[in-house]
Design an enzyme around this catalytic site. Sequence first.
Site, PDB file in Angstrom:
ATOM      1  N   ARG A  18       0.834  -1.205   0.000  1.00 55.36           N
ATOM      2  CA  ARG A  18       0.000   0.000   0.000  1.00 55.36           C
ATOM      3  C   ARG A  18       0.866   1.252   0.000  1.00 55.36           C
ATOM      4  O   ARG A  18       0.646   2.199  -0.738  1.00 55.36           O
ATOM      5  CB  ARG A  18      -0.884   0.045   1.265  1.00 55.36           C
ATOM      6  CG  ARG A  18      -1.755  -1.101   1.464  1.00 55.36           C
ATOM      7  CD  ARG A  18      -3.059  -0.989   0.676  1.00 55.36           C
ATOM      8  NE  ARG A  18      -3.717  -2.281   0.738  1.00 55.36           N
ATOM      9  CZ  ARG A  18      -4.414  -2.684   1.792  1.00 55.36           C
ATOM     10  NH1 ARG A  18      -4.571  -1.897   2.834  1.00 55.36           N
ATOM     11  NH2 ARG A  18      -4.942  -3.891   1.795  1.00 55.36           N
TER      12      ARG A  18
ATOM     13  N   LYS B 279      -9.060 -11.855  15.087  1.00 54.21           N
ATOM     14  CA  LYS B 279      -9.482 -12.164  13.730  1.00 54.21           C
ATOM     15  C   LYS B 279      -8.609 -13.261  13.146  1.00 54.21           C
ATOM     16  O   LYS B 279      -7.411 -13.331  13.430  1.00 54.21           O
ATOM     17  CB  LYS B 279      -9.377 -10.906  12.855  1.00 54.21           C
ATOM     18  CG  LYS B 279     -10.027 -11.075  11.488  1.00 54.21           C
ATOM     19  CD  LYS B 279      -9.380 -10.196  10.459  1.00 54.21           C
ATOM     20  CE  LYS B 279      -8.258 -10.946   9.760  1.00 54.21           C
ATOM     21  NZ  LYS B 279      -7.728 -10.173   8.619  1.00 54.21           N
TER      22      LYS B 279
ATOM     23  N   GLU C 268     -13.889 -15.521  10.007  1.00 59.27           N
ATOM     24  CA  GLU C 268     -13.836 -14.987   8.644  1.00 59.27           C
ATOM     25  C   GLU C 268     -13.581 -16.077   7.613  1.00 59.27           C
ATOM     26  O   GLU C 268     -12.431 -16.449   7.341  1.00 59.27           O
ATOM     27  CB  GLU C 268     -12.731 -13.919   8.523  1.00 59.27           C
ATOM     28  CG  GLU C 268     -12.647 -13.317   7.123  1.00 59.27           C
ATOM     29  CD  GLU C 268     -11.582 -12.239   6.971  1.00 59.27           C
ATOM     30  OE1 GLU C 268     -10.942 -11.876   7.982  1.00 59.27           O
ATOM     31  OE2 GLU C 268     -11.363 -11.762   5.854  1.00 59.27           O
TER      32      GLU C 268
ATOM     33  N   GLU D  19     -13.507 -16.251   4.080  1.00 59.10           N
ATOM     34  CA  GLU D  19     -13.633 -15.452   2.875  1.00 59.10           C
ATOM     35  C   GLU D  19     -13.614 -16.318   1.623  1.00 59.10           C
ATOM     36  O   GLU D  19     -12.679 -17.093   1.408  1.00 59.10           O
ATOM     37  CB  GLU D  19     -12.504 -14.410   2.755  1.00 59.10           C
ATOM     38  CG  GLU D  19     -12.542 -13.678   1.404  1.00 59.10           C
ATOM     39  CD  GLU D  19     -11.612 -12.489   1.286  1.00 59.10           C
ATOM     40  OE1 GLU D  19     -10.828 -12.241   2.221  1.00 59.10           O
ATOM     41  OE2 GLU D  19     -11.680 -11.797   0.243  1.00 59.10           O
TER      42      GLU D  19
ATOM     43  N   LYS E  16     -17.448 -12.545   9.733  1.00 60.99           N
ATOM     44  CA  LYS E  16     -16.927 -11.610   8.736  1.00 60.99           C
ATOM     45  C   LYS E  16     -16.912 -12.341   7.388  1.00 60.99           C
ATOM     46  O   LYS E  16     -15.905 -12.937   7.000  1.00 60.99           O
ATOM     47  CB  LYS E  16     -15.510 -11.141   9.094  1.00 60.99           C
ATOM     48  CG  LYS E  16     -14.917 -10.171   8.061  1.00 60.99           C
ATOM     49  CD  LYS E  16     -13.671  -9.454   8.594  1.00 60.99           C
ATOM     50  CE  LYS E  16     -12.962  -8.664   7.492  1.00 60.99           C
ATOM     51  NZ  LYS E  16     -11.909  -7.770   7.975  1.00 60.99           N
TER      52      LYS E  16
ATOM     53  N   SER F 277     -14.877  -6.245   2.521  1.00 57.21           N
ATOM     54  CA  SER F 277     -15.186  -5.549   1.272  1.00 57.21           C
ATOM     55  C   SER F 277     -14.619  -6.281   0.066  1.00 57.21           C
ATOM     56  O   SER F 277     -15.137  -6.137  -1.032  1.00 57.21           O
ATOM     57  CB  SER F 277     -14.663  -4.112   1.319  1.00 57.21           C
ATOM     58  OG  SER F 277     -13.311  -4.081   1.783  1.00 57.21           O
ATOM     59  N   GLY F 278     -13.585  -7.104   0.262  1.00 56.41           N
ATOM     60  CA  GLY F 278     -13.085  -7.997  -0.774  1.00 56.41           C
ATOM     61  C   GLY F 278     -12.798  -7.408  -2.120  1.00 56.41           C
ATOM     62  O   GLY F 278     -13.010  -8.064  -3.137  1.00 56.41           O
ATOM     63  N   GLY F 279     -12.339  -6.201  -2.228  1.00 54.85           N
ATOM     64  CA  GLY F 279     -12.006  -5.694  -3.548  1.00 54.85           C
ATOM     65  C   GLY F 279     -13.064  -4.813  -4.155  1.00 54.85           C
ATOM     66  O   GLY F 279     -12.868  -4.251  -5.236  1.00 54.85           O
TER      67      GLY F 279
ATOM     68  N   SER G 137     -16.466  -4.450   8.280  1.00 58.06           N
ATOM     69  CA  SER G 137     -15.090  -4.573   8.776  1.00 58.06           C
ATOM     70  C   SER G 137     -14.243  -4.349   7.537  1.00 58.06           C
ATOM     71  O   SER G 137     -13.871  -5.279   6.822  1.00 58.06           O
ATOM     72  CB  SER G 137     -14.821  -5.942   9.374  1.00 58.06           C
ATOM     73  OG  SER G 137     -13.442  -6.066   9.705  1.00 58.06           O
TER      74      SER G 137
ATOM     75  N   ARG H 283      -9.376  -1.895   2.935  1.00 61.75           N
ATOM     76  CA  ARG H 283      -9.180  -1.058   1.756  1.00 61.75           C
ATOM     77  C   ARG H 283     -10.360  -0.119   1.528  1.00 61.75           C
ATOM     78  O   ARG H 283     -10.179   1.044   1.176  1.00 61.75           O
ATOM     79  CB  ARG H 283      -8.991  -1.958   0.523  1.00 61.75           C
ATOM     80  CG  ARG H 283      -7.670  -2.669   0.503  1.00 61.75           C
ATOM     81  CD  ARG H 283      -7.654  -3.776  -0.557  1.00 61.75           C
ATOM     82  NE  ARG H 283      -8.376  -4.961  -0.127  1.00 61.75           N
ATOM     83  CZ  ARG H 283      -8.680  -5.973  -0.925  1.00 61.75           C
ATOM     84  NH1 ARG H 283      -8.334  -5.932  -2.201  1.00 61.75           N
ATOM     85  NH2 ARG H 283      -9.338  -7.027  -0.464  1.00 61.75           N
TER      86      ARG H 283
ATOM     87  N   TYR I  90      -3.400 -11.127   2.250  1.00 58.99           N
ATOM     88  CA  TYR I  90      -3.186 -10.029   3.208  1.00 58.99           C
ATOM     89  C   TYR I  90      -1.727  -9.987   3.622  1.00 58.99           C
ATOM     90  O   TYR I  90      -1.172 -11.000   3.958  1.00 58.99           O
ATOM     91  CB  TYR I  90      -4.044 -10.252   4.457  1.00 58.99           C
ATOM     92  CG  TYR I  90      -5.466  -9.819   4.242  1.00 58.99           C
ATOM     93  CD1 TYR I  90      -6.407 -10.714   3.757  1.00 58.99           C
ATOM     94  CD2 TYR I  90      -5.850  -8.517   4.500  1.00 58.99           C
ATOM     95  CE1 TYR I  90      -7.702 -10.314   3.555  1.00 58.99           C
ATOM     96  CE2 TYR I  90      -7.163  -8.105   4.286  1.00 58.99           C
ATOM     97  CZ  TYR I  90      -8.080  -9.009   3.814  1.00 58.99           C
ATOM     98  OH  TYR I  90      -9.377  -8.621   3.618  1.00 58.99           O
TER      99      TYR I  90
END
Lengths: 447, 330
Positions: A128, A231, A272, A274, A314, A355-357, A384, A387, A447
Amino acid sequence: MEEVTLFGREPSPFTYRVIWALKLKGIDYTYTNEDFTNKSALLLKYNPVYQKVPVLVHGGKAIAESLLLYLNTLMRHGRKIHHLPKDSYERSVADFGPNELIANAAYIGTPGKGILAADESTGTIGKRLSSINVENVESNRRALRELLFCTPGALQYLSGVILYEETLYQKTAAGKPFVDVMKEGGVLPGIKVDKGTVELAGTNGETTTQGLDGLAQRCQQYYAAGVRFAKWRAVLKIGPTEPSQLAINENANGLARYAIICQENGLVPIVEPEILVDGSHDIECCADVTERVLATCYKALNDHHVLLEGTLLKPNMVTPGSDAKKVTPAMVAEYTVRALQRTMPAAVPAVVFLSGGQSEEEATLNLNTMNKLKAKKPWSLSFSFGRALQQSTLKAWAGKEENVEKAQAAFLSRCKANSEATLGIYKGDAAQGDGASESLHVKDYKY
Amino acid sequence: MSCYKGKYADELIANASYIGTPGRGILAADESTGTIGKRLSSINVENVESNRRALRELLFCTPGALQYLSGVILFEETLYQKTASGKPFVEVMKEGGVLPGIKVDKGTVELAGTDGETTTQGLDGLAQRCQQYYAAGARFAKWRAVLKIGPNEPSQLAINENANGLARYAIICQENGLVPIVEPEILVDGSHDIDRCADVTERVLAACYKALNDHKVLLKGTLLKPNMVTPGSDAKKVAPENEEQATINLNAMNQLKGKKPWSLSFSFGRALQQSTLKAWSGKVENVEKAQAAFLARCKANSEATLGTYKGDAAVGDGASEGLHVKDYKY
């Protein structure tokens, strides 16, 4: 019998219920009537999170939730208990543990609030920072987090912040520990506890998550440092033969082991699972997979005796794949809520979506639409976001001191927008920061 | 793919098969520092590295013993130790035709909501550790899962959790060149009869092999280290489990007429070392006597794998002594 004190307020029926229970069980107690315009210091000490009554204090320990359940436990088998049941307190999931876990999980799901996911590992935050030409050194990482946590007016929109271990022990430039900044702002510190993914042999690149070894001891250290939730990210993907049953089972089992260990050590586990958005599948396929995965997760949590009221979920929202045609927020909302209705027990207090992108704005609009949807939703729906809360803030900052105010304004704007989205009142009018509509999708995100 | 077919497949099959060579078995010398400390203190020997090293040298260098062994399980410290004259233990073994093995689990942790049941940890970073051990000469690994028999035990949660941990450990080992010994030990503690032990053992093994299948483990490249099926330690009397009894039971199994498409051998720790330890008592002048005791047990168990043991091993002091320790923790 250890001393029992009740903080209440007559003529509240909630207080009376507890008084009657105490009298029926023949338990001696001291009563303090609270004046809500001037809450006693003792009340604030014993119920700092909610500051409400009734609160029972037994042997110096405060019980603020499920008081009648607690009194029933003391009186199990019809015997009067004349001392605090030592074995049940010392046992991991003691009569106090559940109350704190339940209270904290519920607090995180407070309507109008959500979680800032600021737990990017050193490697990830490096990417980032390099995207805005900032060097990946500790002082810059610290400066970025200070920018976020100290944005005036932002913390009111947050109930928790997930931290990376390094950040847990960092301070503001003026020397104030970040955890103190959060506490004062009514925000619970959280911590990422997993140790990344490893591949599962015999699969097409599917993974499981590691991190269970010595987890109990680490949780204890984090709790002592002020952390109250954790988490753990499990990752699944959609493909021709994915997710495989092995991957689903392995990840669900890992989540359940992590969850119970956290609870035994005072941390609310965020679960979570995902399912990556990568792929060209449609929303129906995502819904099917999401439902199967969540069903397996909740079966595993049940097998492992996890207290659902003391957990949070999540999940990904239910959407088409990143390479498929987009759909409306209304569709995302409908499919997502339906998947949760079909698989998530009402005992879970809140969902904090990843938010996954999705772009900042997309994520907020989807969340808002879900909260406007008329449907059975016995859990609160919140966020949660990593980005999706930080993108335009990062761009505005670009690592420069003179941009801090501008960057903080961008951050505040996203926090407020998402807060409104949890209430279904977002009007799409957030000051559109540079990058707010930019897709944040990175293929096969790690991540 | 239905099971592991990676670069180590042939080697795993060959090594697993070698370990099961009739006439040979495994010496389990992987006692953790804490556990070996208890053994040493029982013979009044100080628990320091030099004594631990000396004990293992005594065992591995017993003249004529290695011919009866196909493998030795080591604790990590021992993998890197040498004889007094400076020869690495792994070389001593190699020259004696014995494969070095390594304990890779990190002990047990309790499962919440059960009555003291546990699961075993050690998966984090296991692949990397296996690679290091392989580079150091290890060719097989061991992971001990523990279950117990009680009114509500073993619970389904405990069985599933332990079977799953074994399966994850097993595939990671295979991917990194180590033959995994799968050890689902059902403790002998309790007053249950042999039928109860049989029922539990069958359920546990079924769960383990289902898990190994789910995780695509190459069975030909594994070994099983189970408990024998016996009554509980507090049940109506059958002979106590001691060095001699273990050998006799193994011998009887190998004499049994029945379908046995796998070889039946040993991976003994206490049952190979008890009388040796007593004879040694930490004194250099006792080494020869101690080594004689060790050789006797190795030879006896070798014969037991062939069904030819006559019960005539020089019965060392302690050979018939009960070795049961309640709720045994390695």
